[in-house]
Scaffold this motif. Sequence first.
Motif, PDB file in Angstrom:
ATOM      1  N   THR A 105      45.192  21.409  -6.141  1.00  0.00           N
ATOM      2  CA  THR A 105      43.939  20.729  -6.495  1.00  0.00           C
ATOM      3  C   THR A 105      43.753  19.500  -5.611  1.00  0.00           C
ATOM      4  O   THR A 105      42.676  19.281  -5.052  1.00  0.00           O
ATOM      5  CB  THR A 105      43.972  20.288  -7.977  1.00  0.00           C
ATOM      6  N   MET A 106      44.817  18.720  -5.451  1.00  0.00           N
ATOM      7  CA  MET A 106      44.713  17.495  -4.662  1.00  0.00           C
ATOM      8  C   MET A 106      44.402  17.805  -3.208  1.00  0.00           C
ATOM      9  O   MET A 106      43.552  17.172  -2.594  1.00  0.00           O
ATOM     10  CB  MET A 106      46.022  16.679  -4.723  1.00  0.00           C
ATOM     11  N   SER A 107      45.085  18.840  -2.650  1.00  0.00           N
ATOM     12  CA  SER A 107      44.805  19.089  -1.235  1.00  0.00           C
ATOM     13  C   SER A 107      43.423  19.721  -1.053  1.00  0.00           C
ATOM     14  O   SER A 107      42.806  19.564  -0.004  1.00  0.00           O
ATOM     15  CB  SER A 107      45.904  19.905  -0.559  1.00  0.00           C
ATOM     16  N   SER A 108      42.908  20.377  -2.093  1.00  0.00           N
ATOM     17  CA  SER A 108      41.534  20.909  -1.994  1.00  0.00           C
ATOM     18  C   SER A 108      40.510  19.799  -2.121  1.00  0.00           C
ATOM     19  O   SER A 108      39.355  19.965  -1.759  1.00  0.00           O
ATOM     20  CB  SER A 108      41.262  21.920  -3.098  1.00  0.00           C
TER      21      SER A 108
ATOM     22  N   LEU B 126      39.230  28.261  -3.917  1.00  0.00           N
ATOM     23  CA  LEU B 126      39.386  29.524  -4.651  1.00  0.00           C
ATOM     24  C   LEU B 126      40.849  29.788  -4.973  1.00  0.00           C
ATOM     25  O   LEU B 126      41.204  30.211  -6.073  1.00  0.00           O
ATOM     26  CB  LEU B 126      38.831  30.684  -3.819  1.00  0.00           C
ATOM     27  N   LYS B 127      41.710  29.491  -3.988  1.00  0.00           N
ATOM     28  CA  LYS B 127      43.155  29.705  -4.179  1.00  0.00           C
ATOM     29  C   LYS B 127      43.657  28.752  -5.277  1.00  0.00           C
ATOM     30  O   LYS B 127      44.382  29.156  -6.191  1.00  0.00           O
ATOM     31  CB  LYS B 127      43.885  29.435  -2.853  1.00  0.00           C
ATOM     32  N   ALA B 128      43.236  27.493  -5.186  1.00  0.00           N
ATOM     33  CA  ALA B 128      43.694  26.501  -6.166  1.00  0.00           C
ATOM     34  C   ALA B 128      43.223  26.892  -7.575  1.00  0.00           C
ATOM     35  O   ALA B 128      43.974  26.770  -8.550  1.00  0.00           O
ATOM     36  CB  ALA B 128      43.167  25.122  -5.802  1.00  0.00           C
ATOM     37  N   LYS B 129      41.987  27.396  -7.661  1.00  0.00           N
ATOM     38  CA  LYS B 129      41.449  27.762  -8.982  1.00  0.00           C
ATOM     39  C   LYS B 129      42.311  28.836  -9.642  1.00  0.00           C
ATOM     40  O   LYS B 129      42.592  28.782 -10.840  1.00  0.00           O
ATOM     41  CB  LYS B 129      40.015  28.271  -8.818  1.00  0.00           C
ATOM     42  N   LYS B 130      42.758  29.799  -8.814  1.00  0.00           N
ATOM     43  CA  LYS B 130      43.623  30.868  -9.356  1.00  0.00           C
ATOM     44  C   LYS B 130      44.913  30.266  -9.910  1.00  0.00           C
ATOM     45  O   LYS B 130      45.385  30.639 -10.988  1.00  0.00           O
ATOM     46  CB  LYS B 130      43.978  31.860  -8.230  1.00  0.00           C
ATOM     47  N   THR B 131      45.484  29.312  -9.147  1.00  0.00           N
ATOM     48  CA  THR B 131      46.747  28.696  -9.596  1.00  0.00           C
ATOM     49  C   THR B 131      46.512  27.868 -10.866  1.00  0.00           C
ATOM     50  O   THR B 131      47.344  27.880 -11.779  1.00  0.00           O
ATOM     51  CB  THR B 131      47.332  27.799  -8.487  1.00  0.00           C
ATOM     52  N   VAL B 132      45.381  27.166 -10.920  1.00  0.00           N
ATOM     53  CA  VAL B 132      45.092  26.352 -12.103  1.00  0.00           C
ATOM     54  C   VAL B 132      44.971  27.267 -13.336  1.00  0.00           C
ATOM     55  O   VAL B 132      45.545  26.990 -14.401  1.00  0.00           O
ATOM     56  CB  VAL B 132      43.777  25.538 -11.902  1.00  0.00           C
ATOM     57  N   ARG B 133      44.238  28.377 -13.183  1.00  0.00           N
ATOM     58  CA  ARG B 133      44.091  29.332 -14.302  1.00  0.00           C
ATOM     59  C   ARG B 133      45.457  29.869 -14.746  1.00  0.00           C
ATOM     60  O   ARG B 133      45.735  29.993 -15.926  1.00  0.00           O
ATOM     61  CB  ARG B 133      43.220  30.520 -13.875  1.00  0.00           C
ATOM     62  N   GLU B 134      46.295  30.189 -13.747  1.00  0.00           N
ATOM     63  CA  GLU B 134      47.612  30.740 -14.053  1.00  0.00           C
ATOM     64  C   GLU B 134      48.458  29.695 -14.811  1.00  0.00           C
ATOM     65  O   GLU B 134      49.136  30.021 -15.787  1.00  0.00           O
ATOM     66  CB  GLU B 134      48.288  31.147 -12.724  1.00  0.00           C
ATOM     67  N   ALA B 135      48.387  28.439 -14.362  1.00  0.00           N
ATOM     68  CA  ALA B 135      49.146  27.372 -15.037  1.00  0.00           C
ATOM     69  C   ALA B 135      48.654  27.222 -16.475  1.00  0.00           C
ATOM     70  O   ALA B 135      49.449  27.057 -17.411  1.00  0.00           O
ATOM     71  CB  ALA B 135      48.996  26.063 -14.275  1.00  0.00           C
ATOM     72  N   ALA B 136      47.342  27.289 -16.664  1.00  0.00           N
ATOM     73  CA  ALA B 136      46.775  27.143 -18.012  1.00  0.00           C
ATOM     74  C   ALA B 136      47.239  28.306 -18.900  1.00  0.00           C
ATOM     75  O   ALA B 136      47.648  28.113 -20.048  1.00  0.00           O
ATOM     76  CB  ALA B 136      45.253  27.101 -17.937  1.00  0.00           C
TER      77      ALA B 136
END
Length: 512
Positions: free
Chosen positions: A209-212, A243-253
């Motif tokens: 998220t930060m690097s995006s 888009l990549k970060a969003k996938k990781t955020v969803r996965e973390a959630a």
Amino acid sequence: MIPSLGIETALAVAVFVILTCFGLLRGQLSRWRDLPPGPPPFPILGDIPQITLEFPEKCFAQWRKKYGDVIFLKMFNTPVLVINSITAARELLDKRSAIYSDRPYSVLNLELLGWEHDFGIIPYNEELCRHRRWMYQPFFSKTSLAAIADVQRNEAMTLLMALLREPIKFESHIHRYAASSLLQYVYGHRVESDDDEYLHIIETALDETMSSAAPGAALVDFLPFLKHIPAWLPGAGFKRRALKAKKTVREAARRTYALAMNKIKEDCMNEAVLPSLIKKASANGTLEAEQPEIMMFGLTLYGAATDTTQTVIRVFVLAMVLYPDAFTKAQEELDRVIGCDRLPTVEDRHALPYLECVLKETFRFSCPGPLGVPHATSENDEYRGYCIPKGTTILPNLWLMSHDAEVYPDPETFRPERFDGVHANQEDPRNIVFGFGRRICPGRRFADSSVWQAMANITATFDIRKARDVRGDEITPAGTFASGLINHPHKFQCSITHRSGQAAALILGDRR
Ligand code: HEM
């Protein structure tokens, strides 16, 4: 029936209406001209070229001499108000909180990166109020403060043990302490090592998220049409990263929510914040509707809590290296009040006034979020005769407020005595660094207690000194900070050694 008007009356009414409209319009136009002072903006970019990318808070501090403590800027077409004094912050963000509690809308975070339920950035609405209510019982009630202290004390013991074994890795131990205290309290999950799978997935989501959100990508917040650019186009790298970060955020959630559900199923640690929330929503029949919000609630807390807290504790260590007299004085107080055969607990806190001064000074000196989190106005307002338009982004310059020489003389020096004895009424920096108004940090008690537990226990059991190089010469840390949303101290070396055999025995023995 509409009464028929004489021609003169009709004319008089028409003239009255035209004059009134013209008057209102003029009034409106002159209101917009009466903006607070600030540097003249360039066409299109506004004031952006004049703001230094590194440490913008210091640039705004410089401008206070010329423009005063409320400065109006334009970033592209967005109106921005910088608040450069505690007085103005209280008058606007506290007293007028009904219209100063929105957040600027971030296309990047709310739409592209998947943080649409992060209550730190959503507008002031019903969802925000619901999430802040969810905070109340577990973070502010009397019983919860004792539970928080218990979790943090256990984590502090692990921190001491890690410092005893591998003092050189003190930064990583402090990070684990801050992360595990939060995850333990919120999910009922202890972080035993840096390889912890939940720590890994959450930290990856935050890093991506930060690097995006690097300055180039943040352009989309000022020019929202950029969000429609197809991700495959050259130059649309920000969208691919998002888009990549969003996938990781969803996965973390998803993974952390499953963790909380497992605690309920296993009937262990289910008094932690998230399992309790899920059980309550389930009992109320609201779980289905609230699930997406609950999923992000824990991640929001982790994101807001961990980096800020670990930064303050690292600054404490840095300050103790650079200001050994303060450290010695704090150790002497602990020895006098607690003795050497037990470790301090929160019950001792009131009897350790100098340590309290060190804590306040650490918060002031570090000011973890130099520009806080921006607020936004939800209505037009008038302040000191100036107009502040609806939709203005508000930047509270917390760094300047906590380094204002008129409030804190010699602000670049770490001096706990500024809060001691006759100076006990000096402005408490904790009333600044956690923000203002209805968006004030809801984790401030948790953070304060977390920092205290780490400080008190480290001071009681360890000596912190300058490290030495191969020739035996002392290495003095530069004591500098990196520019950014969080005021991270640059990496530094120091020597951390246990104070005595008795201190080591206390650490090894106190595994409650
Ligand atoms: C030293 C540690 C911390 C500092 C310096 C800090 C500072 C801040 C600041 C400046 C804000 C923005 C306030 C405003 O808008 O005026 C904030 C918001 C927030 N903080 Fe903290 N914080 C810390 C620790 C924590 C912890 C431990 C938690 C959770 C347990 C937390 C949760 C939050 C949340 C959820 C928000 C968003 C609130 C909202 O938008 O309504 N913070 N914090």
